[in-house]
Design a protein around this motif. Structure first.
Motif, short mmCIF file in Angstrom:
data_model
loop_
_atom_site.label_atom_id
_atom_site.label_comp_id
_atom_site.label_asym_id
_atom_site.label_seq_id
_atom_site.Cartn_x
_atom_site.Cartn_y
_atom_site.Cartn_z
N ILE A 107 0.84 -1.21 0.00
CA ILE A 107 0.00 0.00 0.00
C ILE A 107 0.87 1.25 0.00
N LYS A 108 1.97 1.22 0.74
CA LYS A 108 2.84 2.41 0.87
C LYS A 108 3.91 2.48 -0.23
N ARG A 109 3.84 1.55 -1.20
CA ARG A 109 4.80 1.49 -2.32
C ARG A 109 6.24 1.30 -1.79
N GLU A 110 6.40 0.40 -0.82
CA GLU A 110 7.71 0.19 -0.20
C GLU A 110 8.15 -1.28 -0.25
N ILE A 111 7.75 -1.98 -1.30
CA ILE A 111 8.09 -3.40 -1.43
C ILE A 111 9.61 -3.54 -1.52
N THR A 112 10.16 -4.54 -0.80
CA THR A 112 11.61 -4.79 -0.82
C THR A 112 11.91 -6.12 -1.53
N ASP A 113 13.18 -6.34 -1.83
CA ASP A 113 13.59 -7.61 -2.46
C ASP A 113 13.29 -8.80 -1.55
N ALA A 114 13.36 -8.57 -0.26
CA ALA A 114 13.10 -9.65 0.70
C ALA A 114 11.65 -10.12 0.66
N ASP A 115 10.76 -9.32 0.08
CA ASP A 115 9.34 -9.67 0.01
C ASP A 115 8.98 -10.49 -1.22
N ALA A 116 9.96 -10.77 -2.08
CA ALA A 116 9.68 -11.34 -3.40
C ALA A 116 8.93 -12.67 -3.35
N GLU A 117 9.19 -13.48 -2.31
CA GLU A 117 8.56 -14.80 -2.24
C GLU A 117 7.19 -14.78 -1.58
N SER A 118 6.76 -13.62 -1.10
CA SER A 118 5.45 -13.52 -0.47
C SER A 118 4.34 -13.71 -1.50
N GLY A 119 3.30 -14.44 -1.12
CA GLY A 119 2.15 -14.62 -2.01
C GLY A 119 1.50 -13.30 -2.37
N LEU A 120 1.50 -12.36 -1.42
CA LEU A 120 0.91 -11.05 -1.67
C LEU A 120 1.67 -10.29 -2.76
N VAL A 121 2.99 -10.33 -2.68
CA VAL A 121 3.81 -9.63 -3.68
C VAL A 121 3.72 -10.32 -5.03
N LYS A 122 3.68 -11.63 -5.03
CA LYS A 122 3.51 -12.37 -6.29
C LYS A 122 2.18 -11.99 -6.95
N CYS A 123 1.14 -11.83 -6.13
CA CYS A 123 -0.17 -11.41 -6.63
C CYS A 123 -0.08 -10.01 -7.24
N TYR A 124 0.58 -9.11 -6.52
CA TYR A 124 0.74 -7.73 -7.01
C TYR A 124 1.48 -7.73 -8.36
N ASN A 125 2.58 -8.47 -8.44
CA ASN A 125 3.36 -8.52 -9.68
C ASN A 125 2.58 -9.15 -10.82
N TYR A 126 1.76 -10.17 -10.49
CA TYR A 126 0.95 -10.83 -11.52
C TYR A 126 0.00 -9.83 -12.17
N PHE A 127 -0.74 -9.07 -11.34
CA PHE A 127 -1.69 -8.11 -11.90
C PHE A 127 -0.98 -6.92 -12.55
N LYS A 128 0.15 -6.54 -12.03
CA LYS A 128 0.92 -5.45 -12.64
C LYS A 128 1.34 -5.84 -14.06
N ASN A 129 1.80 -7.08 -14.22
CA ASN A 129 2.19 -7.56 -15.56
C ASN A 129 0.99 -7.63 -16.49
N LYS A 130 -0.15 -8.09 -15.98
CA LYS A 130 -1.37 -8.15 -16.79
C LYS A 130 -1.78 -6.75 -17.26
N LEU A 131 -1.69 -5.80 -16.36
CA LEU A 131 -2.08 -4.42 -16.69
C LEU A 131 -1.14 -3.80 -17.72
N ASN A 132 0.13 -4.17 -17.66
CA ASN A 132 1.09 -3.65 -18.64
C ASN A 132 0.86 -4.21 -20.04
N ASP A 133 0.16 -5.38 -20.10
CA ASP A 133 -0.04 -6.04 -21.39
C ASP A 133 -1.33 -5.65 -22.09
N ILE A 134 -2.17 -4.82 -21.47
CA ILE A 134 -3.46 -4.47 -22.08
C ILE A 134 -3.47 -3.00 -22.49
#
Length: 659
Positions: free
Chosen positions: A141-168
């Motif tokens: 929410i605060k736009r402060e994601i770190t490299d250590a968060d990469a394996e979190s399901g929440l961050v994977k979800c965020y990256n998944y939708f971010k990639n989808k949004l970039n493709d449309i």
């Protein structure tokens, strides 16, 4: 309770906050659920077509803070995965809008749908996930994601939708409106007087979308005051969850079984609830956490600091003897609480190791062990420390514990090597035998594999080596222990001749191989001789811990398992078979005495059916024997007849089992 069809905007707009309780499980949706949500959303907004709202599920909540000057808070009882995913999707839309310099839209999403703009601390966030997810969600929410968060399901979800949004190429505001207004949700808001746990239980227990451990966590933490939940979670539940992982439910099942509760895998939650209802919930959680530390060591022996204990735990773990875990859990606790000394605890571990390995070698069914180990701790409870160890031996001795004669017979005739888990257990047994030679320097057994001296596929050389009966010898002895060893050169040795294999064996650091080099040829006689030598080593490592023989009055209430008669070992299931086999042995080996019995014991044995007999069984020789006797009568009668027939008393015995 109020239920109405609504949309995400109506649910989260305004000064509100949704809290996922500590007892809920962490975020678990993955790409499968994300894709379904994305495809539903695309149907609503693509190609400017007008679609009806699309229903995506329900959210059940209960108000917990009705303070008109503060944030209206709701506990999310059901639907947390859906609600969390939608807010992460909105976060990705917000960030794409910012990257595309649609600043007003980005700010609108953030300040009306993701945060409570004018609130401080945790009230600032519209959603507070549970457990370890909370801090990572805040960083999204605060736009402060770190490299250590990469394996979190929440961050994977965020990256998944971010990639989808970039493709449309869709209009980003149209997409935002689709998420907030066209995804239909049924909002069920409970009354503060409703019992949230009963609702949660009805939503989850029957359909089983949660694991048994999830349901147990929910049950325990709903009974804990909210002010104490975080301390109890981080101090007691989280270490259990982290250390045991997927084994958490099985640990709780073994914890319950250890006090003689019959617990099936699907009934763990129900059985625990019945037990925990009678206790203080915090005390119960603390007790569970203590036992979890023992279970962790049973699963991961390297965590045990004492070298001697670690050695036996490793042996039990390598042999996959989890059936004994319910018993060992409580014995571990007693050792930790100083009931048993270090030497006594190690002796108990060695007894369990011994019992399980000897039974396995003799192909004795393991299914009854589940129930037996469940009741074993309660059997020993009344006894002192020293007496309980003797009682343990006595208890196990009459529950399918093989004597040396049976072990030798099975090692000579049964396959130790095979499919499934037999290969690993075979390697375990060979490795322990190798260790028993007491190497001055440690020998690395981890990379060794099982080598068949007489190979699995016979070459012409091997057919000649084994002689004219090579097919029978190969079938009979291929997988017995006498034909097996450990080697780091398995692929090189393969089907090579015995003389070639001996060259490798002579260079080996393994004592098991040095013994083989002594043979000039490898045939049936060599395999039998080596089996007998390995048997001597086997009973040195796993010696018989029972008394030499049973007493006559010990057989009452028992079932016979083996009849030792002459030099034969005969498997039997009922006492009638002991009588039949003894009579047939006398018939074959002392026909004169057998004829005397026909003349003098007509109510016991007769050529034709005697009408005065109560219950008769026809023998293989056509004669009839009375079988309506008690276990004790059959035992004493057979032994007396065997001795009277002129055979040595110590060559007749029965191995019994108490069911």
């Amino acid at each position: 309770m109020k239920a109405n069809e609504t949309n995400l905007q109506e649910i989260i707009e305004g000064s509100k906050q949704y809290i996922i309780p500590m007892f809920q499980r962490t975020y678990s949706w993955d790409q499968k659920q994300w894709l379904t949500l994305w495809e539903d959303l695309m149907e609503l907004v693509e190609e400017e077509q007008q679609y009806d709202n699309h229903f995506i599920g329900s959210i059940v909540s209960i108000p917990v803070n009705a303070n008109p000057t503060g944030v209206q808070q709701f506990l999310v009882i059901d639907g947390q995965q859906r609600l969390t995913t939608l807010l992460i999707l909105l976060s990705a839309v917000r960030d794409i809008a910012e990257e595309e310099e649609i600043v007003e839209l980005s700010a609108e999403i953030n300040e009306t749908m993701l945060v409570n703009r004018f609130k401080k601390g945790e009230e600032y966030f519209k959603l507070l996930p549970t457990q370890v997810d909370k801090e990572i969600f805040k960083r999204i929410i605060k736009r402060e994601i770190t490299d250590a968060d990469a394996e979190s399901g929440l961050v994977k979800c965020y990256n998944y939708f971010k990639n989808k949004l970039n493709d449309i190429t869709l209009d980003i505001e149209q997409l935002k409106n689709g998420i907030l207004q066209n995804l239909s949700i049924v909002s069920i808001v409970l009354s503060p007087d409703d019992n949230p746990y009963l609702v949660f239980e009805s939503l989850n227990a029957k359909g089983q979308p949660l694991t048994e451990a999830d349901l147990i966590r929910n049950y325990l933490f709903m009974r804990i005051d909210p002010s104490e939940q975080e301390e109890m979670y981080t101090g007691y539940w989280l270490p259990m969850q982290t250390n045991l992982g997927d084994s958490l439910t099985e640990f709780i099942r073994h914890f319950l079984i250890g006090v003689n509760l019959n617990v099936k895998k699907k009934d763990v939650y129900v059985k625990l609830k019945q037990q925990a209802d009678k206790m203080n919930v915090i005390d119960y959680l603390k007790e569970l956490a203590i036992f979890a530390t023992y279970y962790d060591k049973l699963l991961h022996p390297e965590k045990e600091t004492n070298e001697k204990i670690r050695y036996y735990l490793k042996r039990i773990h390598q042999f996959e003897a989890r059936t004994a875990f319910p018993f060992l859990l409580y014995i571990y606790r007693d050792f930790d609480f100083k009931k048993y000394s270090l030497e006594q605890f190690i002796e108990i571990l060695s007894i369990i190791d011994n019992f399980i390995v000897r039974r396995y070698v003799c192909n004795i069914e393991s299914k009854p062990l589940n129930k037996m180990f469940g009741s074993l701790y309660n059997q020993l409870k009344p006894y002192s420390e020293e007496d309980s160890i003797q009682e343990l031996k006595a208890f196990l001795q009459v529950r399918g514990y093989p004597k040396d004669a049976e072990v030798l017979h099975e090692l000579k005739h049964s396959s130790l090597y095979g499919g499934g888990d037999k290969r690993e257990k075979c390697k375990f047994i060979l490795s322990v035998l190798e260790e028993s030679y007491g190497h001055k320097e440690k020998v690395d057994l981890t990379k060794a594999t099982i080598e068949h001296i007489m190979p699995q596929t016979l070459t012409e050389f091997w057919k000649e080596e084994l002689g004219s009966e090579y097919e029978e010898v190969h079938a009979k002895y291929l997988h017995v222990i006498g034909n097996l060893t450990l080697s780091g050169y398995n692929s090189e040795l393969s089907n090579e001749s015995f003389s070639t294999k001996k060259k490798y064996y002579s260079k080996s650091n393994f004592e098991l191989n040095k013994d083989i080099v002594k043979y000039n040829s490898w045939n049936e006689q060599a395999i039998i001789e080596r089996t007998e030598r390995l048997f001597e080593k086997f009973i040195f490592v796993w010696p018989y811990f029972g008394v030499a023989s049973i007493k006559d009055n010990d057989v009452t209430g028992s079932s016979p398992r083996l009849l030792f008669i002459g030099d034969e070992t005969i498997k039997v299931k009922v006492w009638r078979e002991v009588l039949e086999q003894t009579m047939m042995y006398i018939y074959k080996n002392n026909p004169a005495y057998y004829q005397e019995l026909l003349n003098t014991r007509s109510l016991l044995i007769s050529v034709e059916k005697n009408p005065d007999m109560r219950s008769v069984k026809q023998l293989p020789n056509g004669h009839y024997v009375e079988v309506n006797f008690s276990a004790k009568s059959i035992y004493t009668t057979c032994k007396k007849l065997y001795i009277d027939a002129g055979f040595t008393a110590d060559t007749w015995d029965v191995e019994v089992e108490i069911k």
